[in-house]
Design a protein around this motif. Structure first.
Motif, PDB file in Angstrom:
ATOM      1  N   ARG A  66     -28.258 168.058  -2.465  1.00  0.00           N
ATOM      2  CA  ARG A  66     -27.501 169.134  -2.802  1.00  0.00           C
ATOM      3  C   ARG A  66     -28.320 170.041  -3.118  1.00  0.00           C
ATOM      4  O   ARG A  66     -27.350 170.943  -3.344  1.00  0.00           O
ATOM      5  CB  ARG A  66     -26.916 168.607  -4.376  1.00  0.00           C
ATOM      6  N   ASP A  67     -29.408 170.760  -3.171  1.00  0.00           N
ATOM      7  CA  ASP A  67     -29.737 172.104  -3.391  1.00  0.00           C
ATOM      8  C   ASP A  67     -30.166 172.377  -1.729  1.00  0.00           C
ATOM      9  O   ASP A  67     -30.528 173.674  -1.821  1.00  0.00           O
ATOM     10  CB  ASP A  67     -31.415 171.776  -3.678  1.00  0.00           C
ATOM     11  N   ILE A  68     -29.774 171.424  -0.245  1.00  0.00           N
ATOM     12  CA  ILE A  68     -29.813 172.600   0.933  1.00  0.00           C
ATOM     13  C   ILE A  68     -28.617 173.561   0.829  1.00  0.00           C
ATOM     14  O   ILE A  68     -27.661 173.389   1.013  1.00  0.00           O
ATOM     15  CB  ILE A  68     -29.466 171.411   1.891  1.00  0.00           C
ATOM     16  N   PRO A  69     -28.902 174.802   1.054  1.00  0.00           N
ATOM     17  CA  PRO A  69     -28.051 175.597   1.416  1.00  0.00           C
ATOM     18  C   PRO A  69     -26.606 175.191   2.753  1.00  0.00           C
ATOM     19  O   PRO A  69     -27.570 174.573   3.980  1.00  0.00           O
ATOM     20  CB  PRO A  69     -28.191 177.559   1.322  1.00  0.00           C
ATOM     21  N   VAL A  70     -25.160 175.529   2.272  1.00  0.00           N
ATOM     22  CA  VAL A  70     -24.698 175.031   3.283  1.00  0.00           C
ATOM     23  C   VAL A  70     -23.623 176.599   3.902  1.00  0.00           C
ATOM     24  O   VAL A  70     -23.268 176.480   3.093  1.00  0.00           O
ATOM     25  CB  VAL A  70     -23.597 174.114   2.854  1.00  0.00           C
ATOM     26  N   GLN A  71     -24.201 176.467   5.172  1.00  0.00           N
ATOM     27  CA  GLN A  71     -22.984 177.754   5.651  1.00  0.00           C
ATOM     28  C   GLN A  71     -21.557 177.140   5.960  1.00  0.00           C
ATOM     29  O   GLN A  71     -21.465 176.968   6.682  1.00  0.00           O
ATOM     30  CB  GLN A  71     -23.794 178.621   6.738  1.00  0.00           C
ATOM     31  N   PRO A  72     -20.818 177.437   6.341  1.00  0.00           N
ATOM     32  CA  PRO A  72     -19.263 177.788   6.712  1.00  0.00           C
ATOM     33  C   PRO A  72     -19.521 178.087   8.266  1.00  0.00           C
ATOM     34  O   PRO A  72     -20.102 179.012   8.137  1.00  0.00           O
ATOM     35  CB  PRO A  72     -18.113 178.386   6.246  1.00  0.00           C
ATOM     36  N   PRO A  73     -18.857 177.611   9.259  1.00  0.00           N
ATOM     37  CA  PRO A  73     -18.766 177.812  10.899  1.00  0.00           C
ATOM     38  C   PRO A  73     -18.772 179.288  11.073  1.00  0.00           C
ATOM     39  O   PRO A  73     -18.087 179.699  10.523  1.00  0.00           O
ATOM     40  CB  PRO A  73     -18.265 176.836  10.999  1.00  0.00           C
ATOM     41  N   SER A  74     -20.118 179.360  11.946  1.00  0.00           N
ATOM     42  CA  SER A  74     -19.562 181.444  11.935  1.00  0.00           C
ATOM     43  C   SER A  74     -18.145 181.684  12.607  1.00  0.00           C
ATOM     44  O   SER A  74     -17.763 182.392  12.560  1.00  0.00           O
ATOM     45  CB  SER A  74     -20.883 181.405  12.794  1.00  0.00           C
ATOM     46  N   ASP A  75     -17.822 180.049  13.449  1.00  0.00           N
ATOM     47  CA  ASP A  75     -16.677 180.893  14.498  1.00  0.00           C
ATOM     48  C   ASP A  75     -14.863 180.411  13.268  1.00  0.00           C
ATOM     49  O   ASP A  75     -14.068 180.524  13.823  1.00  0.00           O
ATOM     50  CB  ASP A  75     -16.517 180.545  15.814  1.00  0.00           C
ATOM     51  N   LEU A  76     -15.680 181.046  12.079  1.00  0.00           N
ATOM     52  CA  LEU A  76     -14.281 179.467  11.528  1.00  0.00           C
ATOM     53  C   LEU A  76     -13.216 180.504  11.281  1.00  0.00           C
ATOM     54  O   LEU A  76     -13.570 181.672  10.836  1.00  0.00           O
ATOM     55  CB  LEU A  76     -15.193 178.706  10.171  1.00  0.00           C
ATOM     56  N   ARG A  77     -12.031 180.911  11.226  1.00  0.00           N
ATOM     57  CA  ARG A  77     -10.566 181.643  11.475  1.00  0.00           C
ATOM     58  C   ARG A  77      -9.660 180.517  10.072  1.00  0.00           C
ATOM     59  O   ARG A  77      -9.374 179.691  10.762  1.00  0.00           O
ATOM     60  CB  ARG A  77      -9.921 181.962  12.635  1.00  0.00           C
ATOM     61  N   VAL A  78      -9.124 181.296   9.585  1.00  0.00           N
ATOM     62  CA  VAL A  78      -8.555 180.183   8.376  1.00  0.00           C
ATOM     63  C   VAL A  78      -6.945 181.517   8.674  1.00  0.00           C
ATOM     64  O   VAL A  78      -7.501 182.937   8.332  1.00  0.00           O
ATOM     65  CB  VAL A  78      -8.699 180.280   6.999  1.00  0.00           C
ATOM     66  N   VAL A  79      -5.380 181.286   9.135  1.00  0.00           N
ATOM     67  CA  VAL A  79      -4.426 181.591   8.608  1.00  0.00           C
ATOM     68  C   VAL A  79      -3.699 180.678   7.791  1.00  0.00           C
ATOM     69  O   VAL A  79      -3.626 179.929   7.891  1.00  0.00           O
ATOM     70  CB  VAL A  79      -3.927 181.764   9.973  1.00  0.00           C
ATOM     71  N   VAL A  80      -3.221 181.861   6.727  1.00  0.00           N
ATOM     72  CA  VAL A  80      -1.844 180.888   5.793  1.00  0.00           C
ATOM     73  C   VAL A  80      -0.379 181.916   6.183  1.00  0.00           C
ATOM     74  O   VAL A  80      -0.353 182.559   6.051  1.00  0.00           O
ATOM     75  CB  VAL A  80      -2.512 181.222   4.581  1.00  0.00           C
ATOM     76  N   ARG A  81       0.357 180.720   6.249  1.00  0.00           N
ATOM     77  CA  ARG A  81       1.397 181.021   6.558  1.00  0.00           C
ATOM     78  C   ARG A  81       3.015 181.154   6.181  1.00  0.00           C
ATOM     79  O   ARG A  81       2.794 178.787   5.379  1.00  0.00           O
ATOM     80  CB  ARG A  81       2.379 180.846   8.396  1.00  0.00           C
ATOM     81  N   GLU A  82       3.811 181.487   5.474  1.00  0.00           N
ATOM     82  CA  GLU A  82       4.990 180.988   4.724  1.00  0.00           C
ATOM     83  C   GLU A  82       5.780 180.060   6.293  1.00  0.00           C
ATOM     84  O   GLU A  82       5.880 180.450   6.929  1.00  0.00           O
ATOM     85  CB  GLU A  82       5.724 181.827   4.414  1.00  0.00           C
ATOM     86  N   VAL A  83       6.222 179.352   5.502  1.00  0.00           N
ATOM     87  CA  VAL A  83       6.976 178.157   6.655  1.00  0.00           C
ATOM     88  C   VAL A  83       8.863 178.587   7.014  1.00  0.00           C
ATOM     89  O   VAL A  83       8.118 177.951   7.912  1.00  0.00           O
ATOM     90  CB  VAL A  83       7.297 176.911   5.384  1.00  0.00           C
ATOM     91  N   GLN A  84       8.983 179.535   5.890  1.00  0.00           N
ATOM     92  CA  GLN A  84      10.070 179.895   6.372  1.00  0.00           C
ATOM     93  C   GLN A  84       9.979 180.669   7.617  1.00  0.00           C
ATOM     94  O   GLN A  84      11.076 181.176   8.348  1.00  0.00           O
ATOM     95  CB  GLN A  84      11.093 179.572   4.891  1.00  0.00           C
ATOM     96  N   THR A  85       9.541 181.601   7.345  1.00  0.00           N
ATOM     97  CA  THR A  85       9.739 182.818   8.151  1.00  0.00           C
ATOM     98  C   THR A  85       8.262 183.289   9.125  1.00  0.00           C
ATOM     99  O   THR A  85       8.106 183.792   9.535  1.00  0.00           O
ATOM    100  CB  THR A  85       9.485 184.231   6.892  1.00  0.00           C
ATOM    101  N   GLY A  86       7.608 181.930   8.491  1.00  0.00           N
ATOM    102  CA  GLY A  86       6.402 182.570   9.578  1.00  0.00           C
ATOM    103  C   GLY A  86       5.152 183.627   9.343  1.00  0.00           C
ATOM    104  O   GLY A  86       4.879 183.644  10.636  1.00  0.00           O
ATOM    105  N   ALA A  87       5.846 183.876   8.331  1.00  0.00           N
ATOM    106  CA  ALA A  87       4.694 185.243   8.436  1.00  0.00           C
ATOM    107  C   ALA A  87       3.305 185.513   7.387  1.00  0.00           C
ATOM    108  O   ALA A  87       3.324 184.759   6.782  1.00  0.00           O
ATOM    109  CB  ALA A  87       5.220 186.446   7.361  1.00  0.00           C
TER     110      ALA A  87
END
Length: 203
Positions: free
Chosen positions: A82-103
């Motif tokens: 639990r005490d070891i720092p965990v970093q997210p992947p350096s190449d992580l990309r996240v996109v959140v879109r509205e399902v109806q419009t795709g925006a």
């Protein structure tokens, strides 16, 4: 004799004043304690539930029902220490879109301290505010995540949302153990002056 009597009476008056001051002090301390308990109950959930609105493995494309309020997006990974720092992947990309419009919905960077939840290291990394409550498509992309243990995105309450949720459930809070403890302290604060006066009469 009068002088001695006056001296004794003066000492008794000062003694009574000190007792009264003590009674007020005790009541004040108990009242402050009750207030602090309620404040802790309201603000102690400042981190909220990190996966209240769902989770999505990395990489993946998932659909989640999100409210129209600020949401914390946390990175989670199974960890043995639990005490070891965990970093997210350096190449992580996240996109959140509205399902109806795709925006796409704007995503902002969010920092926060790492915590350990059920064997996972959880760190807030992003924040999103959907324009309306509904179903949203969450896409996460990362090649580096393939070498991690159970990497996932968690969608949960922001600190502001967590506190607001506690205020909205004030009735549940009063009925909880925190409300009971605060009620006991308030009762003791109300009884303290009478109790001390009874002790004075006996003495």
């Amino acid at each position: 004799m009068n002088s001695t009597g006056n001296t004794v009476a003066g000492r008794e008056d000062r003694f009574l004043l000190r007792q009264e001051a003590g009674a007020i002090s005790i009541s004040a301390v108990l009242l402050i304690g009750a207030v602090l308990i309620l404040i802790y109950a309201l603000l102690g959930a400042s981190n909220g539930d990190p996966d209240k609105y769902g989770r999505a493995p990395i990489p993946s494309t998932a659909r989640l029902t999100l409210p129209a309020e600020e949401i914390d997006i946390s990175y989670a990974e199974v960890t043995a220490a639990r005490d070891i720092p965990v970093q997210p992947p350096s190449d992580l990309r996240v996109v959140v879109r509205e399902v109806q419009t795709g925006a796409p919905v704007a995503i902002n960077a969010r920092g926060g301290s790492q915590s350990e939840v059920s064997g996972e290291a959880v760190s807030p990394i992003l924040a999103v505010r959907p324009p309306a409550e509904g179903v949203y498509e969450v896409e996460s992309i990362s090649n580096e995540a393939a070498g991690r243990r159970g990497p996932a995105l968690l969608f949960g309450e922001s600190p502001v949302g967590a506190v607001g949720d506690r205020f909205a459930k004030a009735g549940d809070l009063i009925a909880s153990k925190y409300g009971g403890a605060a009620a006991i302290l308030l009762l003791l604060a109300a009884m303290a002056p009478s109790f001390q006066r009874a002790l004075k009469r006996r003495s």
